[in-house]
Design a protein around this motif. Structure first.
Motif, PDB file in Angstrom:
ATOM      1  N   GLY A   1     -78.322 -17.152 -58.840  1.00  0.00           N
ATOM      2  CA  GLY A   1     -79.050 -16.288 -57.926  1.00  0.00           C
ATOM      3  C   GLY A   1     -79.330 -14.954 -58.578  1.00  0.00           C
ATOM      4  N   ASP A   2     -80.148 -14.176 -57.923  1.00  0.00           N
ATOM      5  CA  ASP A   2     -80.422 -12.819 -58.379  1.00  0.00           C
ATOM      6  C   ASP A   2     -80.492 -11.929 -57.147  1.00  0.00           C
ATOM      7  OD1 ASP A   2     -81.244 -10.470 -59.626  1.00  0.00           O
ATOM      8  OD2 ASP A   2     -82.587 -11.518 -61.013  1.00  0.00           O
ATOM      9  N   GLU A   3     -79.602 -10.926 -57.120  1.00  0.00           N
ATOM     10  CA  GLU A   3     -79.578  -9.966 -56.016  1.00  0.00           C
ATOM     11  C   GLU A   3     -80.411  -8.729 -56.345  1.00  0.00           C
ATOM     12  OE1 GLU A   3     -77.717 -10.915 -53.154  1.00  0.00           O
ATOM     13  OE2 GLU A   3     -77.775 -12.756 -54.355  1.00  0.00           O
ATOM     14  N   PHE A   4     -80.999  -8.696 -57.546  1.00  0.00           N
ATOM     15  CA  PHE A   4     -81.880  -7.615 -57.985  1.00  0.00           C
ATOM     16  C   PHE A   4     -81.185  -6.248 -57.908  1.00  0.00           C
ATOM     17  CE2 PHE A   4     -84.697 -11.017 -56.394  1.00  0.00           C
ATOM     18  CZ  PHE A   4     -85.258 -11.364 -57.610  1.00  0.00           C
ATOM     19  N   GLU A   5     -79.949  -6.225 -58.399  1.00  0.00           N
ATOM     20  CA  GLU A   5     -79.236  -4.965 -58.537  1.00  0.00           C
ATOM     21  C   GLU A   5     -79.635  -4.310 -59.855  1.00  0.00           C
ATOM     22  OE1 GLU A   5     -75.353  -6.623 -58.240  1.00  0.00           O
ATOM     23  OE2 GLU A   5     -75.222  -6.246 -56.089  1.00  0.00           O
ATOM     24  N   GLY A   6     -79.453  -3.046 -59.970  1.00  0.00           N
ATOM     25  CA  GLY A   6     -79.864  -2.334 -61.170  1.00  0.00           C
ATOM     26  C   GLY A   6     -81.263  -1.775 -61.007  1.00  0.00           C
ATOM     27  N   ASP A   7     -81.891  -1.470 -62.153  1.00  0.00           N
ATOM     28  CA  ASP A   7     -83.190  -0.811 -62.097  1.00  0.00           C
ATOM     29  C   ASP A   7     -84.261  -1.536 -62.916  1.00  0.00           C
ATOM     30  OD1 ASP A   7     -82.312  -0.330 -64.643  1.00  0.00           O
ATOM     31  OD2 ASP A   7     -82.320   1.857 -64.478  1.00  0.00           O
ATOM     32  N   GLN A   8     -83.991  -2.797 -63.359  1.00  0.00           N
ATOM     33  CA  GLN A   8     -85.005  -3.542 -64.082  1.00  0.00           C
ATOM     34  C   GLN A   8     -84.768  -5.041 -63.918  1.00  0.00           C
ATOM     35  OE1 GLN A   8     -84.838  -2.624 -68.251  1.00  0.00           O
ATOM     36  NE2 GLN A   8     -82.629  -2.909 -68.398  1.00  0.00           N
ATOM     37  N   LEU A   9     -85.819  -5.801 -64.153  1.00  0.00           N
ATOM     38  CA  LEU A   9     -85.765  -7.247 -64.020  1.00  0.00           C
ATOM     39  C   LEU A   9     -84.894  -7.838 -65.122  1.00  0.00           C
ATOM     40  CD1 LEU A   9     -87.174  -9.502 -62.255  1.00  0.00           C
ATOM     41  CD2 LEU A   9     -88.777  -9.755 -64.161  1.00  0.00           C
ATOM     42  N   ASN A  10     -84.059  -8.806 -64.762  1.00  0.00           N
ATOM     43  CA  ASN A  10     -83.196  -9.469 -65.725  1.00  0.00           C
ATOM     44  C   ASN A  10     -84.024 -10.473 -66.537  1.00  0.00           C
ATOM     45  OD1 ASN A  10     -81.292 -10.873 -67.151  1.00  0.00           O
ATOM     46  ND2 ASN A  10     -80.063 -11.468 -65.390  1.00  0.00           N
ATOM     47  N   ARG A  11     -84.376 -10.103 -67.756  1.00  0.00           N
ATOM     48  CA  ARG A  11     -85.241 -10.954 -68.581  1.00  0.00           C
ATOM     49  C   ARG A  11     -84.499 -12.166 -69.134  1.00  0.00           C
ATOM     50  NH1 ARG A  11     -90.586  -8.631 -69.204  1.00  0.00           N
ATOM     51  NH2 ARG A  11     -90.511  -6.779 -67.888  1.00  0.00           N
ATOM     52  N   ASP A  12     -83.183 -12.222 -68.982  1.00  0.00           N
ATOM     53  CA  ASP A  12     -82.461 -13.434 -69.358  1.00  0.00           C
ATOM     54  C   ASP A  12     -82.722 -14.564 -68.377  1.00  0.00           C
ATOM     55  OD1 ASP A  12     -81.351 -12.216 -71.574  1.00  0.00           O
ATOM     56  OD2 ASP A  12     -79.523 -11.598 -70.504  1.00  0.00           O
ATOM     57  N   ASP A  13     -83.101 -14.205 -67.151  1.00  0.00           N
ATOM     58  CA  ASP A  13     -83.365 -15.202 -66.117  1.00  0.00           C
ATOM     59  C   ASP A  13     -84.845 -15.355 -65.794  1.00  0.00           C
ATOM     60  OD1 ASP A  13     -80.720 -15.901 -65.744  1.00  0.00           O
ATOM     61  OD2 ASP A  13     -80.394 -14.493 -64.102  1.00  0.00           O
TER      62      ASP A  13
END
Length: 803
Positions: free
Chosen positions: A86-98
């Motif tokens: 899943g991705d909860e979109f925490e932080g300030d940028q898109l997770n490019r690993d996913d």
């Protein structure tokens, strides 16, 4: 896909951990609030629960669903599910690993206006949300649109599972936000729609109280769609949770915990080839997509009322749960054809004599439609229907009269009759289509010339496609120079006799890819071994899983025989049998086609093998293919083919369009047949509108083998009824990864009224490509749009080695 190194926690196990925490749940009507107790060790926010686990030194979070109890009440067995990604979109940028960020030009699909870009102005992660922001800019007086599209292809692929996303959508004419799944590898079953598509959520920005859930599949294209209408609230004003349970043989859609649609009937098939074993195409890996389209052929386009500031597609989270195992031994539901009754005369048309006045703008019986610039009025009086057109519009269906729900049963003959006329000479197009079947035409479209005198038109056709309870009779009046009136009466569609051919077993013919072997990829029939007779062990275990490529397994060191009866071969034609074999040790494959025998020395490892042969006239009574594997261990076989021994198959078009695909984009308008009356069998395109790019009308042959270091010559002849050019190339087939390396560079040639022969010689400098693609483009070559009706004819395509 990444999984926790610990044993999965079921969602019900998560609930039993202790420390009850009340969770607010937004009900389906978006107004009432329920309280549900969900056990948790840590609370992420007011809507999720977490547990910590170890995954090779990294932190992994397990989430429970807000609608756990509602899902269970509607048959979802969450005791068997565990959180996998899943991705909860925490932080300030898109997770490019996913996530991958897609880049596409405007008009890439569905005639959409936006350009998909990788830029913070359209893709932002903040406040625990992924925000896809539509942008409109004016440059030199031209409006430009930008948006974002992200996917998890080859980073997070999934086969089956329970998918959830909590989102809020933008409001405005022309917006289409989507949460959906696409096949991770279109080469498994073929290009869309054969590969399948699962739309979990789509919402029109013009009506943000209704959501759609859809699957697309088949060839021709079919779909199954459910919808959910909010009675209170708005998908734009608050967050809602959209979910999908994807099981072998069943797919369920949910909105805010409420089941809105279920489907178990689908198929994967290519016209002219076989149907893949169920539950294909929804038994391969898919990936997640989130995007916001701006404009398109389904949703419409932005207008002056569309706001861009303050409107965005906001995603709070995406979560995926899976079971540890799935039982794929499922059977396709039997489809029963239930035809409604015709009237006493046998007519399936309701109010075909126009004795009753109708609304015409509703969905019952006769329906009158205008679109894309068409302006007209229709009325019923004095036992006839009249249509007065003030603007003919841009396409033939810009002004259209239809009646649907006509039962069309396979292998029956049908008669269509009616009387029509006008105040002056004009044309009308008539066809009977399948709107639930990609608007396939059940007979060749009739273009009729009307005069001021009433004429009775009558024609018959055989329903060769699968039975369809929802056939649709269409009268298309748009896109003509003269917007003259149209009068109609006495419309009838009657079923006649069942065809004799339907009572006998269907004889084999060459398949549309040029192969004379049926199910050469071991993907059809019971246990994926349809059309074959196998003497080599358990038939249930004969074919390896999809993850291994679905290959025939020969093991055990005993004699094994694979046979297919009666290949439809002719005498005097040079054929080539080819197959891929992976062996643990060297052995000799003994084969036989009819009375012709051969031996192929097989080496250890995975290699392709080929053998050429020609049958004499006295040999074609027996054309069985037999392959003997004597005392071999761990051999796997795939891609069994018997084809004409030519680099281009059916270049003479003597076998119709066998071996070719034709592509006509929705924005273009053309038909194609093999003309055997005026030509010595040739591909004959009648083009009404080229569209605005060369590729929008194409003749294609795939799987053309090219070998590095060899020199080839491509020749063909062509002509056109108007002065124009066409473009051709031999290139890599880039449908799966968008890499279209050209081997024979794009060539543009002018056509004349008489046949001209065209030839181009080239050296193959790239690595071997046994699946290259020949494409001949007949759209707007060099950006020259042609809206004048004309004819392009192509014949005698040949590719040969020069050295």
């Amino acid at each position: 896909m990444k999984k926790s190194s610990k044993k999965w926690l079921s969602l019900l196990s998560i609930m039993a951990l202790g420390n009850l925490t009340p969770i607010n749940i937004l009900a389906a009507d978006s107004t009432s609030v329920e309280e549900t107790s969900i056990e948790t060790q840590a609370v992420k926010s007011d809507d999720s629960t977490t547990t910590e686990s170890s995954n090779e030194g990294t932190s992994k979070v397990e989430y429970a669903s807000e609608y756990l109890e509602k899902y269970q009440e509607q048959g979802v067995n969450f005791e068997e599910y565990g959180f996998v990604w899943g991705d909860e979109f925490e932080g300030d940028q898109l997770n490019r690993d996913d996530w991958n960020v897609e880049l596409h030009e405007p008009g890439w699909v569905n005639e959409e206006w936006q350009e998909y870009i990788d830029d913070e102005k359209v893709l932002q992660v903040n406040d625990g949300k992924l925000v896809i922001q539509p942008v409109k800019e004016s440059v030199d007086g031209q409006d430009l649109y930008y948006s974002g599209r992200v996917n998890t292809q080859n980073k997070q692929n999934f086969k089956y599972g329970f998918f959830e996303a909590k989102v809020r959508v933008p409001k405005g004419q022309g917006y289409l936000p989507a949460f959906w799944l696409m096949s991770a590898d279109e080469n498994v079953y073929g290009q869309w729609p054969r590969c399948g598509e699962i739309d979990i959520m789509e919402i029109h920005g013009s009506d943000t109280t209704k959501s759609y859930g859809t699957i697309h599949y088949g060839n021709p294209h079919r779909e199954s769609q459910g919808e959910m209408q909010l009675t209170k609230g708005d998908f734009n004003e608050e967050y809602h949770i959209f979910a999908l349970e994807w099981l072998p043989g069943k797919i369920n859609w949910f909105v805010d915990g409420q089941l809105i649609h279920s489907e178990s009937e689908w198929y994967s098939k290519t016209e002219g080839q076989g149907e893949i074993t169920y539950p294909a195409p929804f038994d391969s890996e898919f990936y997640v997509i989130l995007n916001l389209a701006v404009g398109g052929s389904w949703v419409g386009y932005p207008d002056d009322s569309t706001e861009f500031e303050g409107q965005s597609f906001d995603i709070d989270y995406v979560r995926v749960y899976q079971k540890e195992t799935y039982d794929e031994n499922v059977k396709k539901p039997l489809q029963e054809f239930t035809a409604r009754e015709a009237d006493e005369s046998g007519n399936y048309i309701v109010n075909g004599d126009f004795s009753e006045s109708e609304e015409l703008l509703d969905e019952d019986n006769w329906v009158f439609l205008t679109t894309q610039g068409g302006e007209a009025e229709a009325s019923i009086a004095d036992n006839q229907l009249s249509i007065n057109t003030t603007s003919a519009g841009e396409v033939d269906y810009s002004v259209q009269l239809v009646q649907a729900n006509l039962p069309m049963e396979q292998n029956y003959q049908y008669q269509v009759s009616f009387t029509a006329w006008s105040d002056q000479e004009r044309l009308v197009k008539v066809n009977l289509t399948g709107p639930d079947n990609g608007y396939i035409r059940y007979f060749e479209e009739q273009e009729l010339e009307l005069t001021s005198e009433p004429q009775m038109f009558e024609f018959e056709f055989t329903m060769n496609e699968a039975s369809d309870e929802n056939g649709r009779l269409e009268f298309n009046l748009g896109a003509y120079d003269e917007a003259s009136p149209f009068y109609l009466k006495g419309v009838s569609v009657k079923r006649l006799e069942k065809t004799e051919a339907s009572d006998t077993a269907e004889s084999k013919t060459v398949l549309s890819d040029g192969n004379y072997v049926y199910n050469g990829k071991f993907q059809e029939g019971d246990y994926h071994i349809g059309f074959w007779q196998w003497d080599g062990g358990s038939i249930e275990e004969a074919i390896s899983p999809l993850e291994d490529g679905r290959r025939l397994i020969i093991a055990g060191g005993k004699e094994s025989t694979l046979m297919q009866e009666q290949l439809p071969l002719d005498a005097g034609v040079e054929y080539e049998i080819s197959l891929d074999i992976e062996a643990e040790e060297d052995f000799t494959l003994k084969g036989k086609i009819g009375e012709s025998t051969f031996e192929l020395p097989v080496e250890k490892g995975l290699n392709p093998y080929r053998y050429s042969f020609t049958l004499e006239e006295n040999q074609i009574d027996n054309t069985d293919l037999i392959l003997n594997f004597d005392n071999v261990n761990e051999v796997r076989v795939d891609n069994v083919k018997v084809q004409e021994n030519r680099l281009i198959k059916n270049g003479s078009f003597d076998a119709g369009l066998t071996g070719y695909n034709t592509f006509i984009d929705a924005s273009a308008n053309a038909t194609v047949v093999v003309d055997s009356l005026n030509e010595d069998n040739a591909a004959d395109f009648t083009i009404y509108n080229t569209g605005d790019q060369a590729w929008k009308i194409q003749l294609i042959q795939e799987q053309v083998p090219l070998i590095k270091g060899k020199t080839y010559r491509l020749t063909f002849k062509a002509k056109s009824s108007v002065d124009r050019s066409i473009m051709y190339a031999l290139q890599r087939d880039g449908k799966a990864d968008d890499v279209w390396t050209t081997y024979l560079p794009e060539q543009i040639v002018p056509l004349k009224a008489d046949y001209q022969e065209y030839s181009y010689e080239f050296a193959m400098e790239e690595p071997d490509d046994l699946q290259a693609m020949l494409s001949i483009s007949l759209g707007a070559v060099e950006d020259k749009v042609i809206e004048q009706e004309h004819r392009v004819v192509i014949d005698d395509i040949e590719l040969e080695e020069v050295n």
